[in-house]
Design a protein around this motif. Sequence first.
Motif, PDB file in Angstrom:
ATOM      1  N   LEU A 217       5.096   3.527   1.673  1.00  0.00           N
ATOM      2  CA  LEU A 217       4.346   3.179   2.880  1.00  0.00           C
ATOM      3  C   LEU A 217       5.168   3.535   4.125  1.00  0.00           C
ATOM      4  O   LEU A 217       6.336   3.180   4.235  1.00  0.00           O
TER       5      LEU A 217
ATOM      6  N   ILE B  67       6.735   1.513  -2.320  1.00  0.00           N
ATOM      7  CA  ILE B  67       5.321   1.871  -2.465  1.00  0.00           C
ATOM      8  C   ILE B  67       4.956   3.085  -1.618  1.00  0.00           C
ATOM      9  O   ILE B  67       3.779   3.436  -1.499  1.00  0.00           O
TER      10      ILE B  67
ATOM     11  N   ASP C   3      -2.377  -2.444  -0.513  1.00  0.00           N
ATOM     12  CA  ASP C   3      -1.899  -2.526  -1.896  1.00  0.00           C
ATOM     13  C   ASP C   3      -2.850  -1.800  -2.846  1.00  0.00           C
ATOM     14  O   ASP C   3      -4.064  -1.834  -2.678  1.00  0.00           O
ATOM     15  N   GLY C   4      -2.275  -1.124  -3.842  1.00  0.00           N
ATOM     16  CA  GLY C   4      -3.082  -0.426  -4.840  1.00  0.00           C
ATOM     17  C   GLY C   4      -3.333   1.020  -4.462  1.00  0.00           C
ATOM     18  O   GLY C   4      -3.234   1.410  -3.294  1.00  0.00           O
TER      19      GLY C   4
ATOM     20  N   ARG D 119      10.068  -2.108  -1.183  1.00  0.00           N
ATOM     21  CA  ARG D 119       9.093  -2.266  -2.253  1.00  0.00           C
ATOM     22  C   ARG D 119       8.869  -0.964  -3.011  1.00  0.00           C
ATOM     23  O   ARG D 119       8.367  -0.974  -4.134  1.00  0.00           O
TER      24      ARG D 119
ATOM     25  N   ILE E  58       9.491  -4.056   3.433  1.00  0.00           N
ATOM     26  CA  ILE E  58       8.345  -3.250   2.989  1.00  0.00           C
ATOM     27  C   ILE E  58       8.826  -1.926   2.399  1.00  0.00           C
ATOM     28  O   ILE E  58       8.321  -1.477   1.358  1.00  0.00           O
TER      29      ILE E  58
ATOM     30  N   LYS F 279       0.008   5.998   2.132  1.00  0.00           N
ATOM     31  CA  LYS F 279      -0.266   4.740   2.828  1.00  0.00           C
ATOM     32  C   LYS F 279       0.479   4.758   4.162  1.00  0.00           C
ATOM     33  O   LYS F 279       1.681   5.023   4.204  1.00  0.00           O
TER      34      LYS F 279
ATOM     35  N   LYS G  57       1.077  -8.669   6.255  1.00  0.00           N
ATOM     36  CA  LYS G  57      -0.324  -8.702   5.848  1.00  0.00           C
ATOM     37  C   LYS G  57      -0.910  -7.290   5.775  1.00  0.00           C
ATOM     38  O   LYS G  57      -1.697  -6.973   4.877  1.00  0.00           O
TER      39      LYS G  57
ATOM     40  N   ALA H  45       0.642  -4.547   5.047  1.00  0.00           N
ATOM     41  CA  ALA H  45       1.133  -3.896   3.830  1.00  0.00           C
ATOM     42  C   ALA H  45       0.333  -4.375   2.621  1.00  0.00           C
ATOM     43  O   ALA H  45       0.003  -3.582   1.726  1.00  0.00           O
ATOM     44  N   ASP H  46      -0.012  -5.681   2.593  1.00  0.00           N
ATOM     45  CA  ASP H  46      -0.838  -6.200   1.501  1.00  0.00           C
ATOM     46  C   ASP H  46      -2.235  -5.580   1.520  1.00  0.00           C
ATOM     47  O   ASP H  46      -2.841  -5.350   0.465  1.00  0.00           O
ATOM     48  N   ASP H  47      -2.765  -5.319   2.732  1.00  0.00           N
ATOM     49  CA  ASP H  47      -4.081  -4.682   2.840  1.00  0.00           C
ATOM     50  C   ASP H  47      -4.111  -3.325   2.152  1.00  0.00           C
ATOM     51  O   ASP H  47      -5.160  -2.876   1.678  1.00  0.00           O
TER      52      ASP H  47
END
Length: 418
Positions: free
Chosen positions: A180, A178, A143-144, A176, A173, A149, A137, A139-141
């Motif tokens: 992070l 991203i 996002d973008g 992905r 994660i 991150k 959750k 990691a979803d927070d």
Amino acid sequence: MITRKRLASGVCVLFAALAAGIAVPAGAVADETTATAPKVNLVLDVSGSMRARDIDGQSRMAAAKQAFNEVLDATPEEVLLGIRTLGADYPGDDQKRGCKDTAQLYPVGPLDRTEAKTAVATLAPTGWTPIGPALLKAADDLDGGTGSKRIVLISDGEDTCAPLDPCEVAREIAARGIGLTIDTLGLVPNARMRQQLSCIAEATGGSYTSVEHTEELADKVNQLVDRAADPVVTPVATEGAEACAKAPTLKSGLYTDRVGFGQQRWYRVDVEPGRELRASVSVAADRALAPSYGVLLRAVTVHGREIVRGEAAGDGRTDVISTGLRYPKADDDEAPTEGVCLQVTHSFAAASGVETTPGLPLELTVDVVEGPGDSDDVASFGLGRGWWLLGALILTGFVAGLLWGWLSRWRVAVWRTN
């Protein structure tokens, strides 16, 4: 009358267009700034075990609240910060419900310090420890956006929601792509918890730190939040070899690896004639270690002859130790490209009862640049313009010696005459 109305309407339309023309770019600039801003999500364990009173005479929860207040006061303005909890709401025995107990306490965005502190003040130790679900959750927070991150996980226990292994979640994660990073902090950790939190951090190139005092917690979280605000260069994961002959060949860049206790890591860099190799290494102390330490970075030929070395040592508590070296290769059109092997070793020793695996995290910076072309370049002869100063000192010393000798002989002659 009609003409006046049309004129008034035209003026209104003109002002509206001007207002829209001014407002849109401002909004676009704000959106662009937010999109590139660094983001940090603090994930706090609020499970029942946080009631334990073993941090500076107070409960773990009280210590975490105190540290959070200091962190919120010190958070840089440009950082978009959020807070997520795990185990804060469900006090029952139903594992299925307990493992869904994660909530966004404060959304990731511009920080309202008063509002965030008020939210933290309401927390009370409650339920389970769903680390894996909370990380997904969190990691979803984040996002973008294109800024850095970072998740900072603070926990005092192992995940209680198996088979969702938080280590595997961290690897998912990381996969992905991203960019992070997850850093983990263990409050009064035991061996199994330390191993799990270290694994989570290692999966994303983050760091693990054991914490037993409130001040340590606040300092470390502040350090990680500040690091998120720094310009981001994502290190490339690599794996050094145990010998020069098997070392991976690296180009200019920033690399991350792990070096075990009593082990060494080898990397290779190709240096062309007329180029200069610059390298530095940092080894982080991500667990309790003995106070005496050192790190060595050597550049050697493929045949084992040492070219140059850099080393650093100390005694006492430290978070990281670094050293570096430079090697200029002479400009010779007929000389071939030289393979230079970099050896990294450290003399950290694990404290009693501390896990020795995985090894300590290291960051290696490699840069191959244009070599020195003039004789006054510092890297060319080691002294640069200092040669002029050295020559002047030698000449001054020679003249002073002659004068002192002549003066001494004259005084002796005068003494004998009298």
